[in-house]
Design an enzyme around this catalytic site. Structure first.
Site, PDB file in Angstrom:
ATOM      1  N   ASP A 100     -26.061 -13.363   3.531  1.00 33.61           N
ATOM      2  CA  ASP A 100     -27.531 -12.892   3.757  1.00 33.61           C
ATOM      3  C   ASP A 100     -27.504 -11.262   3.585  1.00 33.61           C
ATOM      4  O   ASP A 100     -26.467 -10.624   3.711  1.00 33.61           O
ATOM      5  CB  ASP A 100     -28.274 -13.482   4.872  1.00 33.61           C
ATOM      6  CG  ASP A 100     -27.336 -12.956   6.162  1.00 33.61           C
ATOM      7  OD1 ASP A 100     -25.933 -12.932   6.255  1.00 33.61           O
ATOM      8  OD2 ASP A 100     -27.917 -12.585   7.108  1.00 33.61           O
ATOM      9  N   GLU A 167     -26.162 -13.574   9.267  1.00 32.47           N
ATOM     10  CA  GLU A 167     -25.515 -12.183  10.003  1.00 32.47           C
ATOM     11  C   GLU A 167     -26.502 -11.297  10.311  1.00 32.47           C
ATOM     12  O   GLU A 167     -26.319 -10.594  11.362  1.00 32.47           O
ATOM     13  CB  GLU A 167     -24.158 -11.712   9.205  1.00 32.47           C
ATOM     14  CG  GLU A 167     -23.419 -11.011   9.879  1.00 32.47           C
ATOM     15  CD  GLU A 167     -23.933  -9.540   9.942  1.00 32.47           C
ATOM     16  OE1 GLU A 167     -23.135  -8.706  10.780  1.00 32.47           O
ATOM     17  OE2 GLU A 167     -24.644  -8.987   9.063  1.00 32.47           O
TER      18      GLU A 167
HETATM   19  N1  BES Z   1     -21.721  -5.024   7.931  1.00 31.46           N
HETATM   20  C1  BES Z   1     -22.476  -4.729   8.951  1.00 31.46           C
HETATM   21  C2  BES Z   1     -21.655  -4.277  10.106  1.00 31.46           C
HETATM   22  C3  BES Z   1     -21.028  -2.929  10.096  1.00 31.46           C
HETATM   23  C4  BES Z   1     -22.222  -1.969   9.979  1.00 31.46           C
HETATM   24  C5  BES Z   1     -19.764  -2.646   9.984  1.00 31.46           C
HETATM   25  C6  BES Z   1     -21.855  -0.473   9.740  1.00 31.46           C
HETATM   26  C7  BES Z   1     -19.341  -1.138  10.030  1.00 31.46           C
HETATM   27  C8  BES Z   1     -20.191  -0.278   9.836  1.00 31.46           C
HETATM   28  C9  BES Z   1     -23.396  -6.036   9.312  1.00 31.46           C
HETATM   29  O1  BES Z   1     -23.828  -6.491   8.237  1.00 31.46           O
HETATM   30  C10 BES Z   1     -24.335  -5.576  10.038  1.00 31.46           C
HETATM   31  O2  BES Z   1     -25.354  -4.907   9.671  1.00 31.46           O
HETATM   32  N2  BES Z   1     -24.600  -5.927  11.228  1.00 31.46           N
HETATM   33  C11 BES Z   1     -25.707  -5.695  12.378  1.00 31.46           C
HETATM   34  C12 BES Z   1     -25.431  -6.664  13.474  1.00 31.46           C
HETATM   35  C13 BES Z   1     -26.871  -6.915  14.189  1.00 31.46           C
HETATM   36  C14 BES Z   1     -27.917  -7.483  13.473  1.00 31.46           C
HETATM   37  C15 BES Z   1     -26.371  -7.870  15.312  1.00 31.46           C
HETATM   38  C16 BES Z   1     -25.595  -4.246  12.911  1.00 31.46           C
HETATM   39  O3  BES Z   1     -24.656  -3.659  12.859  1.00 31.46           O
HETATM   40  O4  BES Z   1     -26.693  -3.698  12.953  1.00 31.46           O
HETATM   41 MN    MN Z   2     -22.361  -6.876   6.564  1.00 33.33          MN
HETATM   42 MN    MN Z   3     -25.616  -5.428   7.513  1.00 37.63          MN
END
Ligand code: BES
Ligand code: MN
Ligand code: MN
Length: 492
Positions: A100, A167
């Site tokens: 997603d 996710e």
């Molecule tokens: N790929 C990201 C996580 C990430 C962001 C890793 C920046 C390293 C650096 C993931 O898809 C994401 O956006 N996660 C969300 C999680 C939330 C919705 C619980 C986030 O970090 O905001």
């Molecule tokens: Mn991600």
């Molecule tokens: Mn993300």
């Protein structure tokens, strides 16, 4: 076991076809946060499932049930579990990724259609929603599978897969799935898993490959303040009634200072100050003020000291204000007193903080600040709408050594070892449920603009990343799983 040249050559010669794969993936509007696009999300799941199957992976789609948003009952898109290889003499690597993406509309400021991958051969960039987060990386895994399947090369390890499509929207049902699958032991999809590899993050800068051993957690809150029974004319009722918007802005302005300091009582509890050695580690990372300015598009950093900035991102909690729902949000100058407004903000958490612990502190603090306003507006119960645990691990074990060695093979450089500021809540769940090493091995760069307009992935990172993930599997296969040390690791 050396990496077969045939594998690497295939990735190079088939470059255009592999880019077409990413183009197909990006075309699915798999925005998990948009209730109207659930069919598109499931279509993406079906397409990706087909990709895995066509290269020899045995898969199952797992029904994760329903969720309710605004009284609407919505089907949660299926997760995919998969397996290929069952050789007891090989190690088993479990791969996680997400199908997603975040919402995107051309009107947000994109130069091109967000769901049409714009492949620019001249700049080397591929622009489109999900190109780096996380469709590029999950397609890179499929590229590895294709290169082996098409050339009848045996994979050096057994592989297991867990892909979700929620996710970006709280990973509904995934923790339970991972825990129950892990509990099945040899009977489940996570049988004999030796390590986990997740490619869902980014290099720190635009030049140095990275492996990542920590993530911040998250606690997301909504504070709602109400007053009149309906919106009021501000000419008739301004300076006559307490206004919810005024109260909310007052509350929100007392959560965090301009310099980033969180004002909530106890927000830093349990987080130790860095030792001088730790500060040195941050100083040793390949990162400059200019990298920050280029990635964010301006001279807006909180400090001139790069180590301070890196620690802000990686090892301290932070609080960001995200928006206000219910306020007059159109472009007109509507002279209204909104009746009920909801402020949205989140904290990023670091070990040993937990979402539940932070929730208690936020509720007490918001209540205190609100009481001090002496308003007759009503503060509704503060809601934590989602939470995810922070994660940190030992970055010197064999899994990390395999990643270091693979990076050196493919890029001729040892990777920086970083913690990340973003969150992937399921990471800790894998670590706890399986009790094995979990590694983050990114494909994209620090300026890719995940979640932003004009999100991109460089062709060289897509191709290099495909080689990297494949090479990593060979290094895992070759390494003595008892070794622990630093022959490849820069970090002490
Ligand atoms: N790929 C990201 C996580 C990430 C962001 C890793 C920046 C390293 C650096 C993931 O898809 C994401 O956006 N996660 C969300 C999680 C939330 C919705 C619980 C986030 O970090 O905001
Ligand atoms: Mn991600
Ligand atoms: Mn993300």
């Amino acid at each position: 076991m050396a990496v077969p040249q045939q594998f690497l050559d295939y990735i190079d010669t088939k470059q255009d076809d592999l880019i077409d794969r990413l183009k197909e993936a990006v075309a699915y509007k798999s925005v998990s946060g948009d209730p109207t696009l659930r069919d598109d999300v499931q279509a993406m799941v079906n397409w990706f499932d087909g990709q895995l199957q066509s290269y020899g992976v045995e898969t199952t789609q797992v029904d994760l049930g329903y969720q309710t948003i605004d009284d609407q009952k919505l089907k949660v898109p299926n997760a995919i579990l998969g397996r290929i290889g069952n050789d007891p003499n090989k190690k088993t690597v479990l791969v996680y990724g997400h199908m997603d993406v975040q919402p995107a509309a051309k009107s947000d400021g994109w130069n091109t259609e967000p769901f049409t991958l714009d492949v620019q051969k001249d700049t080397g960039k591929m622009i489109g929603r999900g190109s780096t987060d996380d469709k590029g990386p999950i397609c890179a895994w499929v590229n590895v599978l294709e290169a082996h399947y098409a050339q009848q090369l045996e994979l050096p390890v057994n592989m297991r897969f867990c892909f979700e499509a929620m996710e970006e929207s709280g990973s509904i049902g995934l923790d339970e799935l991972v825990q129950s699958e892990a509990a099945k032991g040899d009977q489940g999809y996570f049988d004999n898993v030796d390590c986990v590899c997740i490619s869902d993050n980014y290099w720190l800068n635009t030049r140095t490959p990275t492996v990542t051993f920590g993530l911040r957690g998250i606690a997301y809150f909504e504070v709602t303040i109400s007053g009149p029974s309906a919106d009021l004319h501000s000419g008739m009722w301004g300076d006559v009634v307490y206004e919810p918007m005024t109260d909310l802005i007052n509350v929100m302005s007392q959560l965090v200072r301009t310099d980033g300091r969180i004002l909530i009582d106890g927000a830093y509890d349990g987080v130790d100050d860095p030792t001088p050695q730790e500060v040195d580690e941050y100083r040793s990372l390949d990162y400059s003020l200019q990298d920050v300015q280029e990635a964010v598009g301006g001279d807006i950093a909180l400090s001139d000291d790069v180590a301070t900035l890196l620690m802000g991102r990686m090892r301290w909690p932070s609080l960001s204000l995200h928006g206000i729902r219910g306020a007059s949000s159109d472009d007109t100058s509507k002279t209204v007193i909104p009746a009920r407004v909801t402020g949205k903000f989140s904290l990023r958490l670091v070990p040993p903080q937990t979402p539940e612990g932070m929730q208690e502190k936020v509720i007490a603090y918001v209540q205190k600040v609100f009481n001090n306003l002496n308003t007759k507006s009503t503060l509704e119960p503060v809601k934590m709408t989602s939470g995810g645990m922070p994660w940190i691990t030992d970055d010197t074990d064999w899994n990390y050594q395999a990643a270091d060695a693979a990076t050196y093979d493919v890029y001729g450089l040892l990777p920086d070892h970083t913690r990340e500021g973003g969150s992937i809540p399921v990471t800790l769940t894998f670590a706890d449920a399986l009790g094995v090493s979990v590694l983050l091995l990114p494909v994209g760069r620090g300026d890719d603009g995940a979640h932003s307009t004009n999100e991109k992935l460089d062709i060289s990172n897509y191709i290099g990343g495909s080689k990297l993930l494949g090479t990593y599997l060979y290094k895992v296969a070759a390494i003595d799983a008892t070794t622990k040390g630093k022959q490849f690791s820069k970090r002490k």
